[in-house]
Every structure is written in structure tokens, then in C-alpha cells.
Design a protein around this motif. Structure first.
Motif, mmCIF file in Angstrom:
data_model
loop_
_atom_site.group_PDB
_atom_site.id
_atom_site.type_symbol
_atom_site.label_atom_id
_atom_site.label_comp_id
_atom_site.label_asym_id
_atom_site.label_seq_id
_atom_site.Cartn_x
_atom_site.Cartn_y
_atom_site.Cartn_z
ATOM 1 N N VAL A 362 0.735 -1.281 -0.214
ATOM 2 C CA VAL A 362 -0.073 0.167 0.465
ATOM 3 C C VAL A 362 1.214 1.039 0.045
ATOM 4 N N ASN A 363 1.933 0.992 1.002
ATOM 5 C CA ASN A 363 2.521 2.510 0.537
ATOM 6 C C ASN A 363 3.282 2.487 -0.389
ATOM 7 N N TYR A 364 3.709 1.410 -0.550
ATOM 8 C CA TYR A 364 4.930 2.087 -2.590
ATOM 9 C C TYR A 364 4.025 1.772 -3.236
ATOM 10 N N TYR A 365 2.710 1.740 -3.922
ATOM 11 C CA TYR A 365 1.983 1.944 -4.841
ATOM 12 C C TYR A 365 1.437 3.225 -4.209
ATOM 13 N N ARG A 366 1.209 3.823 -2.982
ATOM 14 C CA ARG A 366 1.033 5.351 -3.191
ATOM 15 C C ARG A 366 2.045 6.294 -3.037
ATOM 16 N N LEU A 367 3.098 5.859 -3.015
ATOM 17 C CA LEU A 367 4.887 6.983 -2.861
ATOM 18 C C LEU A 367 4.635 6.691 -5.255
ATOM 19 N N TYR A 368 4.235 5.772 -5.539
ATOM 20 C CA TYR A 368 4.694 5.093 -6.921
ATOM 21 C C TYR A 368 3.768 5.913 -7.917
ATOM 22 N N GLU A 369 2.813 6.162 -6.930
ATOM 23 C CA GLU A 369 1.128 6.837 -7.985
ATOM 24 C C GLU A 369 1.698 8.511 -7.582
ATOM 25 N N ASP A 370 2.227 8.579 -6.445
ATOM 26 C CA ASP A 370 2.985 9.856 -6.369
ATOM 27 C C ASP A 370 3.635 10.621 -7.027
ATOM 28 N N SER A 371 4.422 10.150 -7.134
ATOM 29 C CA SER A 371 5.737 10.416 -8.051
ATOM 30 C C SER A 371 5.183 10.204 -9.327
ATOM 31 N N LEU A 372 4.191 9.394 -9.398
ATOM 32 C CA LEU A 372 4.670 8.897 -11.089
ATOM 33 C C LEU A 372 3.406 10.707 -11.979
ATOM 34 N N SER A 373 2.743 11.107 -10.671
ATOM 35 C CA SER A 373 1.674 12.109 -10.904
ATOM 36 C C SER A 373 2.631 13.963 -11.090
ATOM 37 N N GLU A 374 3.699 13.666 -9.850
ATOM 38 C CA GLU A 374 4.840 14.351 -9.548
ATOM 39 C C GLU A 374 5.087 14.282 -10.893
ATOM 40 N N LEU A 375 6.210 13.789 -11.831
ATOM 41 C CA LEU A 375 6.641 13.302 -13.129
ATOM 42 C C LEU A 375 5.858 13.920 -14.302
ATOM 43 N N LEU A 376 4.485 13.409 -14.347
ATOM 44 C CA LEU A 376 3.574 13.751 -15.640
ATOM 45 C C LEU A 376 3.175 15.401 -14.955
ATOM 46 N N SER A 377 3.159 15.463 -14.057
ATOM 47 C CA SER A 377 2.493 17.191 -13.929
ATOM 48 C C SER A 377 3.877 18.240 -14.489
ATOM 49 N N GLY A 378 5.057 17.505 -13.651
ATOM 50 C CA GLY A 378 6.552 18.586 -13.405
ATOM 51 C C GLY A 378 7.588 18.460 -15.548
ATOM 52 N N GLU A 379 7.890 19.731 -15.176
ATOM 53 C CA GLU A 379 7.999 19.873 -16.455
ATOM 54 C C GLU A 379 9.065 19.440 -17.419
ATOM 55 N N ILE A 380 10.311 19.415 -16.586
ATOM 56 C CA ILE A 380 11.170 18.611 -17.018
ATOM 57 C C ILE A 380 11.358 17.397 -16.777
ATOM 58 N N ILE A 381 11.508 16.373 -17.637
ATOM 59 C CA ILE A 381 11.371 14.842 -17.013
ATOM 60 C C ILE A 381 12.908 14.666 -16.560
ATOM 61 N N THR A 382 13.570 14.539 -15.887
ATOM 62 C CA THR A 382 14.554 14.179 -15.458
ATOM 63 C C THR A 382 15.624 12.817 -15.380
ATOM 64 N N GLU A 383 16.663 12.233 -15.851
ATOM 65 C CA GLU A 383 17.845 11.164 -14.933
ATOM 66 C C GLU A 383 16.856 10.683 -13.780
ATOM 67 N N ALA A 384 17.214 11.362 -12.635
ATOM 68 C CA ALA A 384 16.879 11.155 -11.143
ATOM 69 C C ALA A 384 15.822 10.927 -10.638
ATOM 70 N N THR A 385 14.505 11.225 -11.407
ATOM 71 C CA THR A 385 13.062 11.174 -11.161
ATOM 72 C C THR A 385 12.417 10.108 -11.741
#
Lengths: 536, 211
Positions: A362-385
């Protein structure tokens, strides 16, 4: 006379075959004294002088009993039907009520509007862009209704699904949020169709609302539980001392013979209650007598009678230990419970693991979702993200694998009885369901995500479009393949048929016609496969 | 048919025929009338492609065995047609004289055939349901005939119900088929008797592709 009696007896027995406790038929066949004794009506218990009187009594008084029972059943049945009819009419009444604009439930106090008027007020608040456009000559969207939508029948949009219904089929109210989704807490009362009304979450939930009262229960129960635990600890300490009493160095077995010495030893562990204070046994409330002697519980030191004492033999003790009932309850039962509990079944451990994994998932799922949506909403996708997202996804999938493994371990664990098997089955099924649900929900990282690429809504739309096209194409190809496969099947049947009719020249032709079909199917399958790859 | 009993004199050549056209124009009924001389008032629509054969004598020494693929007209089975016209020797494109749209469909089939089918394929255009001509004709014979002449097609107006022009249609196709090459091939094989080196072509006179 003899004959007559027998006849009566037999008749009674047949009349009373349902009533137990009568031996009239046998008694009628034996001697007459028995018959006289048994002339008590088995139904109402009335004492009667002889059998013929009883016979008459049964004929007159109880003849209609069966009918009476039937009558009562009939009345119950009719009552049931009446109630059922009433209940089904209730819905209609409710709808009529709504239509007559009687107070139903209002949106806020300030509005002052009632019934359907009230729902009209909310129109400006709830979104309407999903509403079905109005065209002339429409019929009610309800599948069972074919009314034309006009002024008489009404044409009402269901606020939730947006389809247009007649007055009657839109007479339901549920609370909707401003986004036209069901919101039981903060929504506004809106007019909806039956499907939306019945389709809202919880409508068919026969369990009702589940509210955990465990907290209250726990606080309520805590003082008592604590007291018990303390008592248990005290008793177990004493028990330990008692066990060691005769094994310690300065005590010899010889002392056991000296009663005083033994008594003193045992008294050193717990203070014995004074005999004179206690007049009645606290366990059974009987006063002490010469036969009901006083005894001391070796664990709590209380005075009890000798009937309320349990004798417990310990391996190192010369004499059995006397224990009162309540100490037995508080200590030994508890010990038994503890040992049973600590004897944990092999797979219980796995079940605990399942819980741990699940929490982590559950925790990892939430983390993954959060980071993915952050990635999609963010401007530039970097290697690190991108790496973070990938790592989280990987971690989550690893957890899923572990979860699956543990689940299988539980399933493979041998069980000793049916109940256990059932329990295990339930656990495994639930775990499976959870796993499937989560995996299905898991969003893939979009394949087009590349480092340095800006994520804009435009490219998203474009991709969406492309994807749609691909899906459509795929659908078409699938359809074509199905048609071709059907044809192969047909031709194969034709071949069988031709063989059966010994038309071998036809068989040859048909066989040769199969080859292009197979080729085509093959090429289409490859195309579909290619599209699949594109999708990924 | 009597010639069939004396196979030494008669050469039978297998030819593949495919029926195309919009749904419910009467393709299956035409075939049924031609092959079994029957008519069914309530025929269910064809699934996939049905297969029938019929032998048709052309002259004393030759007969053509038509292997008829009767394709389903429904849109769903559209992808099936190329499987069959790709190596066909002849094709009948059927339309319904009471439905103008079916002629348009037939025209599109003809275009597709001219583009995709092997060269030299014999195409016939058949306007079916001639029995309804009096009451419900929607396509004038002259129009269709003109189109057929322009596209170099055989043209018949037929009725599967009354059997009018059905046999004529198939016979005309059989006559128009370019059979000379195969005939010579087959005759040669027969005349020379047993010849192991050339046994193969004799065994497969149909060699279904004529191109």
C-alpha cells in the motif's frame, strides 16, 4: 363390548398419531383397568370417565382443530400478502409525494423551496456539460419505458448520468457533488434516474454502515483487563515460588511430614487469611461446619470450604496443592490459554507476513502513484526523477511477488481439519483478490516518457488519439481474424462432409483453399502482435 | 451428362468461380438454382463462404467443372472475399434490380476485382430478382447493360425464383473462359497416355491459377 373398546382404541390411536406420550392403542388391547386409567384427553388434558366418553369428547371438542390451524395459517398468509402489497405501494406513494411537492428533503434552510422545487435550485451548482443534448421526438431513456418526452410526460435530465427521462422515471433524489458524482456528505439533493439512484454506492449494501466500537469497548474493558493481568502476574509469581518450595536446598523431604513446618513454608509465600474472620465459604456461600471444613487456598491465601477446593499435584511436592476455584480460573486457565496461543500454527506466521507485505505494498503503491503524477505534471523529466519512479515500481512488483509466494505457502500448508482448511482458503482467496486488484490498478510508466522531454497536455492528447487509433485498428484486425477462423472451421466441416460423401476431388479443392486462410490468419496475428508492441 | 460416362473422350477442366455482391441480392439462391435447380423462399443469410461444384458441358469433348465459392454479402465478411477472388478464374457480381444501392455496391466490387484479381478473370454482372421487375424495378436494364459493356463484362438479368437466365449466365461464363491452353495441356496428357515425366500436369489439370 370387547369389540367396541378395541375399535375405539384403534380409532383414538389413529386420531392421535401425532401426539406423543399416549399408549392408548396398546392399552386398549391389554386389559380394561389400563384403559380406564388412560382416559385423559391428550390434547386438552381433560379427565374423562371412560374411553367412549373420550371418543365423544374428541369428536365434539377437537374435531375442528385441524381446520382451525388451517384458518390461522390462511389468515397469516393473507396478512403477509397485504403487508407485501403495502410495501410495494410505498414506493409509488413516495414518488407521488415527490410529485406533489411535499417536503421531501431540502437543500439548506434558506431556500424555502420544497420537493422537486428544491432540486431545481441546485441546477446552477451541479455541472451540466455531460447532459445529453435534446433532440425532438426522444423517448425516455429508461429501458422499460417508451414514453415520448414532451410537456405532458416531462423531459428531465438525470443530473448524474445526463440522460433524459420522463417525469416518472426521474423521480429519485440523491446527493450529488458539484461534479455530478455521488456525495452523501456534502452534496446537494438532485433529481436522478432510477439507475443512478440504485447504482449509488451502498444502495444494495445489506450490511449497512459498519462502525467500529472497538475503541469504546477497549477503554471500557481496560481497567478490568489490567486488573486481571496484574492478578495473573501475582499468582504466577507465587506459583513459581510454590513449585520451588520443596526443591530448595534448606528444605528436606522430611519436613513435609511435619505439618507445621510445611504450613509455615507455604505461609511464607502468601499470608493466610485468619480462620475466625470467615464464617461462610466465599465460593459456595455455605457456612462452615464440622464436615464443611475450612481450607486455605495456597495461591491467594483465602479461606474456602473443602468442597470448593481443587487439589493439584505438582511433581516435586509431597502433598497435592490446594487451590480455590477463582485462582484456578485466574491462573491455570490463563496458563492454558497462553500455551495454546503460543503454539502458533505454522502458517499463522505467514498470515502475519502477508499483512506486513500488504502494508508495504500500500505504501509503495501510494509513493509510486505520487511520484508518477508528479513526473507527469512536472516540466522537465530528469534522469533522477525517472529513476525514482522506476525504482518504486520495481520495488512494488517485488513486494507483489513476495506476497504471492507467501500466499502459496499458506495454501500448500497441510491443514488438520475442515475448519482450518476453510479458514486458510478464505485467507488465500482474499489475498488473491487483493493482489489481482492492485496489479490491475497499477499504472504502467508511459513508454514515451523520455529524459528531457517536456510533458505537455498537447502531446498527451496526441498520444491519446494515437492510442485510440491503434486500439481501433486492433479491434478491426481481431474481428477479421475471427471471421477467417470461422471460415477455416466451416471449410474443415465441409471437408469432413465431402469425405463422408466420398467426393475426393472436392476435398482436394477445399484443402487447397485452407492454405491462404491460414496464411492470412498468420499475417493478421503478426499485425496484432506488432500493434501490441507499439502499445507497450 | 452422358458424356461423363465415357471419360476417355471428355476432358473436364476445373475452374474457380466466386460470387460477390451486396447482402440479400440472391447470390446463394442463384447458385442453388444452378446447382440443384431449387429455390427457397426463406433462405438464411450465408455465413462465411459456401462451396459447391457443378459440371457444365461446353461441347462434346469438353466440360467445365465449376468450383463455386458463394461468399457472404454481409459487411462483416468483407475480408473473406479476397481469399477467394485472388485465384479465381471467373466471378459473378450480383445486384438486386429492386435495390439501386446494390448496383453501386456491385460496381465497387467490380472495381476491386479489376484492381486485385488476376488478369484475364471473366467477370459477369447479374441483376437478380427479375421476377419482381414489373412491380419494383429500381435499376433500368439499359443502365446496367451500358455499364457492363463499358467495363467489358458479361451481363444478364436473372431470376433465381423462376430460373430465368440462370443457366444461360453460367453457360456464358463457361464459354468465355480461356480454356485453350489447359485444354491442349490436358488433351496432350491424355493422348500420350502414360508418360511419367509429364504425369504431373495431367494430374492437376485445374492448376487453379490461369495467369
Amino acid at each position: 363390548m370387547q369389540n367396541g373398546k378395541r375399535r375405539i382404541g384403534v380409532r383414538i390411536s389413529s386420531n392421535l398419531s401425532n401426539h406423543s406420550g399416549t399408549n392408548l392403542s396398546t392399552s386398549a388391547q391389554s386389559d380394561s383397568s389400563n384403559i380406564v386409567k388412560a382416559t385423559e384427553c391428550p390434547i386438552c388434558g381433560l379427565e374423562l370417565p371412560n374411553l367412549s366418553a373420550l371418543n365423544d369428547h374428541l369428536d365434539v371438542t377437537h374435531f375442528n382443530d385441524n381446520e382451525k390451524i388451517h384458518k390461522r395459517q390462511d389468515s397469516i398468509n393473507s396478512w403477509l400478502t397485504r403487508t407485501l402489497n403495502g410495501a410495494s405501494a410505498l414506493q409509488m406513494k413516495a414518488a407521488q409525494r415527490l410529485w406533489r411537492m411535499e417536503p421531501y428533503e431540502q437543500n439548506g434552510d434558506s431556500s424555502g423551496a420544497v420537493g422537486l422545487e428544491a432540486t431545481k435550485l441546485t441546477d446552477s451548482l451541479v455541472v451540466k456539460n455531460h447532459w445529453q443534448p435534446e433532440v425532438p421526438d426522444m423517448v425516455c431513456h429508461d429501458p422499460m419505458c417508451d414514453k415520448l418526452l414532451n410537456f405532458i410526460n416531462g423531459h428531465i435530465h438525470c443530473r448524474k448520468c445526463g440522460y433524459i427521462f420522463c417525469n416518472f422515471h426521474s423521480m429519485y433524489q440523491i446527493k450529488l457533488s458539484i461534479h455530478a458524482t455521488y456525495d452523501s456528505e456534502n452534496g446537494f439533493w438532485c433529481r436522478v434516474c432510477r439507475e443512478c439512484y440504485e447504482g449509488r454506492p451502498g444502495y444494495n449494501d445489506s450490511n449497512g454502515l459498519i462502525r467500529s466500537r472497538f475503541q469504546t469497548f477497549e477503554t471500557f474493558r481496560k481497567p478490568l483487563a489490567d486488573k486481571r493481568r496484574i492478578e495473573f502476574l501475582r499468582l504466577s509469581k507465587r506459583m513459581k515460588k510454590l513449585e520451588e518450595l520443596w526443591t530448595s536446598e534448606n528444605v528436606s523431604m522430611l519436613d513435609a511430614l511435619l505439618l507445621n513446618k510445611a504450613k509455615r513454608l507455604e505461609q511464607s509465600i502468601v499470608h493466610w487469611q485468619d480462620d475466625s474472620v470467615v464464617q461462610i465459604c466465599p465460593e459456595c456461600n455455605n457456612s462452615f461446619t464440622l464436615t464443611r471444613r475450612r481450607r486455605h487456598c495456597r495461591l491467594c491465601g483465602r479461606v474456602i470450604c473443602r468442597f470448593c477446593v481443587l487439589e493439584i499435584s505438582l511433581p516435586q511436592h509431597p502433598q497435592p496443592l490446594l487451590i480455590c476455584m477463582s485462582c484456578n480460573q485466574n491462573y491455570f486457565r490463563n496458563v492454558l490459554y497462553q500455551t495454546e496461543r503460543s503454539k502458533s500454527l505454522g502458517y499463522i506466521r505467514h498470515i502475519e507476513h502477508l499483512q506486513v507485505f500488504r502494508q508495504a505494498m500500500v505504501n509503495y503503491y501510494r509513493l509510486y502513484e505520487d511520484s508518477l503524477s508528479e513526473l507527469l505534471s512536472g516540466e522537465i523529466i530528469t534522469e533522477a526523477t525517472l529513476k525514482i519512479v522506476k525504482d518504486r515500481r520495481k520495488k512494488f512488483l517485488e513486494l507483489c511477488v513476495k506476497y504471492d509466494g507467501t500466499m502459496k505457502k499458506i495454501a500448500n500448508h497441510p491443514s488438520s481439519n475442515d475448519a482450518e482448511e476453510q479458514f486458510k482458503q478464505n485467507v488465500v482467496n482474499e489475498a488473491k483478490r487483493y493482489l489481482q486488484e492492485t496489479i490491475l490498478r497499477l499504472q504502467a510508466i508511459p513508454y514515451h516518457l523520455q529524459v528531457g522531454q517536456a510533458w505537455t497536455s498537447e502531446s498527451e492528447r496526441e498520444l491519446e488519439k494515437k492510442k485510440e487509433q491503434v486500439e481501433k485498428k486492433q479491434e478491426e484486425l481481431m474481428q477479421t481474424r475471427i471471421v477467417l477462423e470461422e471460415q477455416v472451421f466451416l471449410v474443415e466441416n465441409m471437408i469432413e462432409d465431402a469425405k463422408a460423401k466420398r467426393k475426393f476431388s472436392e476435398v482436394e479443392t477445399l484443402l487447397s483453399s485452407l492454405a491462404p486462410l491460414h496464411e492470412e490468419i498468420h499475417s493478421i496475428t503478426e499485425k496484432i502482435h506488432d500493434l501490441d508492441l507499439f502499445d507497450i | 451428362m452422358a458424356s461423363n460416362t465415357a471419360p476417355k473422350n471428355v476432358v473436364t477442366i476445373n475452374q474457380k468461380l466466386v460470387l460477390l455482391g451486396d447482402s440479400a441480392v440472391g447470390k446463394s439462391s442463384l447458385v442453388l438454382r444452378f446447382v440443384k435447380d431449387q429455390f427457397d423462399d426463406y433462405r438464411e443469410s450465408t455465413i462465411g463462404a459456401a462451396f459447391l461444384t457443378q459440371t457444365l458441358p461446353i461441347d462434346e469433348n469438353t466440360s467445365v467443372k465449376l468450383e463455386i465459392w458463394d461468399t457472404a454479402g454481409q459487411e462483416r465478411y468483407k475480408s473473406l472475399a479476397p481469399m477467394y477472388y485472388r485465384n479465381a478464374n471467373c466471378a459473378i457480381v450480383v445486384y438486386d434490380i429492386t435495390q439501386a444501392a446494390s448496383l453501386e455496391k456491385a460496381k465497387s466490387w467490380i472495381k476491386e476485382l479489376q484492381r486485385q484479381a488476376p488478369e484475364g478473370i471473366v467477370i459477369a454482372l447479374a441483376g437478380n430478382k427479375l421476377d419482381l421487375a414489373q412491380e419494383r424495378r429500381a435499376v433500368e436494364k439499359a443502365d446496367a447493360e451500358a455499364y457492363a459493356a463499358e467495363a467489358n463484362l458479361l451481363f444478364f438479368e436473372t431470376s433465381a425464383k423462376t430460373a430465368e437466365n440462370v443457366n444461360e449466365l453460367f453457360t456464358a461464363i463457361a464459354k468465355k473462359l480461356p480454356l485453350e491452353d489447359k485444354l491442349n495441356q490436358a488433351r496432350g496428357a491424355v493422348n500420350r497416355g502414360v508418360n511419367l515425366s509429364e504425369a504431373r500436369p495431367a494430374a492437376q489439370p485445374s492448376g487453379s491459377c490461369s495467369c
